[in-house]
Design an enzyme around this catalytic site. Sequence first.
Site, mmCIF file in Angstrom:
data_model
loop_
_atom_site.group_PDB
_atom_site.id
_atom_site.type_symbol
_atom_site.label_atom_id
_atom_site.label_comp_id
_atom_site.label_asym_id
_atom_site.label_seq_id
_atom_site.Cartn_x
_atom_site.Cartn_y
_atom_site.Cartn_z
ATOM 1 N N LYS A 142 7.557 -6.690 7.654
ATOM 2 C CA LYS A 142 6.144 -7.062 7.753
ATOM 3 C C LYS A 142 5.286 -5.813 7.540
ATOM 4 O O LYS A 142 4.243 -5.858 6.882
ATOM 5 C CB LYS A 142 5.859 -7.698 9.116
ATOM 6 C CG LYS A 142 4.486 -8.336 9.246
ATOM 7 C CD LYS A 142 3.400 -7.386 9.696
ATOM 8 C CE LYS A 142 2.069 -8.103 9.857
ATOM 9 N NZ LYS A 142 0.976 -7.197 10.235
ATOM 10 N N ASP A 161 -0.501 -12.944 -6.845
ATOM 11 C CA ASP A 161 -0.113 -14.023 -5.935
ATOM 12 C C ASP A 161 0.739 -13.430 -4.806
ATOM 13 O O ASP A 161 1.930 -13.189 -4.971
ATOM 14 C CB ASP A 161 0.668 -15.062 -6.771
ATOM 15 C CG ASP A 161 1.172 -16.228 -5.960
ATOM 16 O OD1 ASP A 161 1.167 -16.152 -4.726
ATOM 17 O OD2 ASP A 161 1.594 -17.225 -6.590
ATOM 18 N N GLU A 189 -6.476 -5.558 8.404
ATOM 19 C CA GLU A 189 -5.787 -4.865 9.509
ATOM 20 C C GLU A 189 -6.156 -3.379 9.567
ATOM 21 O O GLU A 189 -5.970 -2.636 8.600
ATOM 22 C CB GLU A 189 -4.264 -5.020 9.360
ATOM 23 C CG GLU A 189 -3.540 -4.464 10.578
ATOM 24 C CD GLU A 189 -2.062 -4.848 10.652
ATOM 25 O OE1 GLU A 189 -1.684 -5.898 10.111
ATOM 26 O OE2 GLU A 189 -1.311 -4.086 11.263
ATOM 27 N N HIS A 204 -4.163 2.224 16.096
ATOM 28 C CA HIS A 204 -4.808 0.912 16.080
ATOM 29 C C HIS A 204 -6.066 0.901 16.944
ATOM 30 O O HIS A 204 -7.061 0.297 16.595
ATOM 31 C CB HIS A 204 -3.843 -0.138 16.657
ATOM 32 C CG HIS A 204 -3.074 -0.854 15.592
ATOM 33 N ND1 HIS A 204 -3.623 -1.844 14.844
ATOM 34 C CD2 HIS A 204 -1.809 -0.727 15.159
ATOM 35 C CE1 HIS A 204 -2.724 -2.285 13.985
ATOM 36 N NE2 HIS A 204 -1.607 -1.617 14.152
HETATM 37 C C1 MEV Z 1 2.088 -4.077 12.284
HETATM 38 O O1 MEV Z 1 1.195 -4.771 11.445
HETATM 39 C C2 MEV Z 1 3.288 -3.575 11.509
HETATM 40 C C3 MEV Z 1 4.370 -2.889 12.356
HETATM 41 O O2 MEV Z 1 4.772 -3.758 13.405
HETATM 42 C C4 MEV Z 1 5.514 -2.579 11.425
HETATM 43 C C5 MEV Z 1 6.760 -2.072 12.130
HETATM 44 O O3 MEV Z 1 6.970 -2.382 13.313
HETATM 45 O O4 MEV Z 1 7.536 -1.366 11.461
HETATM 46 C C6 MEV Z 1 3.839 -1.646 12.996
#
Ligand code: MEV
Length: 421
Positions: free
Chosen positions: A262, A278, A84, A376
């Site tokens: 995430k 792991d 990513e 991004h």
């Molecule tokens: C993207 O990989 C992760 C985010 O969505 C985390 C978040 O929203 O805090 C940018």
Amino acid sequence: MKELQKTSKISGFYKLPMKERIDYVKKFSNLTDDEISVFSSTMDLEIADRMIENVIGTFELPLAVAVNFHINKKDYIIPMATEESSVVAAASNAAKIARIRGGFTTEVSEPQMIGQLQLLNVSDVAGAAKKILDHKKQLLDLANQQDKILVDLGGGARDLEVRILDSPLGKMIVTHIIVDVRDAMGANAVNTMCEALAPMMEELTDGKIRLKILSNLADKRLVRAKAVFDKEKMGGEKVVDAFLESYTLASIDPYRAATHNKGIMNGIDAVIIATGNDFRAIESGAHAYAARDGRYTSLTKYHKDKDGNLVGEIELPLAIGIVGGAANIHPKARLCRKILGIVTAKELSEVVASLGLAQNFAAVFALSTVGIQKGHMSLHSKNIAVMAGAQGEEIEKVADKLVKEGKVKLDRAKEILEEIR
Ligand code: MEV
């Protein structure tokens, strides 16, 4: 270069040519020429063939390093394997801000893992539970006979806990064996102990042991990391307030908490993979822990200190090893640990938790200010330019134009490429 070797604080690291980045890491971590060359070669297929079944090749991910990390008064360069874009840059930037106020500090519990034994078909549940507890010493002794090396290293089975659970099958007894696994992830040691205890537990009771397996909710192996993010560097107290507004949603709403967490795992998984651990175990443990009070919530917490700076904290279970498993077999994983300069699983878990906090801070900071698409898009636009057929200097030109126009799309990239050709 002598001065550089001591610090992970490097501004503009991403602007250096790759060769210079490699040289920097080599010197920082005392890697030999042979060791550094391992990173640009693929894994020996024979090693791969011994790791899993039916091997037909290997699968690569980009390996990068996050810089600027200062954790418990020590500088770290953190290897991260991820597909990513923006993740590594974001972590490095967050670490740079955290550094202003001393970097990250951590607390780590003992490395205790839990093994579960599920006992069914017991006629007298209370009596059987008592019998198990009455024979705790014998059961722990039997568990420890399974792993003399672990015991010699100061680890081993420490305790037994008995839980009685209602289920659609009636009452069942679930016994937890608590094992100090020292520097291992611990699954092998714990599973071996669980399997060894099963016959004795059946003999003690009139029940039948069904499951005997480690729990990935490793809530006796917790790591906490904390950092203060400077309000001025963030852009002033209004930005801190905006950050806290964004964070509040993650603290009350599982839909947002899932995305928020995430973002934490973007960093954690990347270093977990790079060090041969792991990541599925870490993921399941983290998310189960996030729901420990019955409602899924954020793994981080934030508040303002008396001076208006942002204080961030993370707490999560981290079942990480530096001995056994892929951590020792995978040649790059061993070298990634050397880049980190860590010598214990505890120290690795401190780095991992700090990186998770940094990653989360960076994401919520971006979301509370400019949004994440800006970061991004710059790398993404280069990929789109390549997909459109751009080569050499064309890549940068097409990518720049895509970003300036705010439309990073393949069809537009093809048009731009035709225009500049
Ligand atoms: C993207 O990989 C992760 C985010 O969505 C985390 C978040 O929203 O805090 C940018």
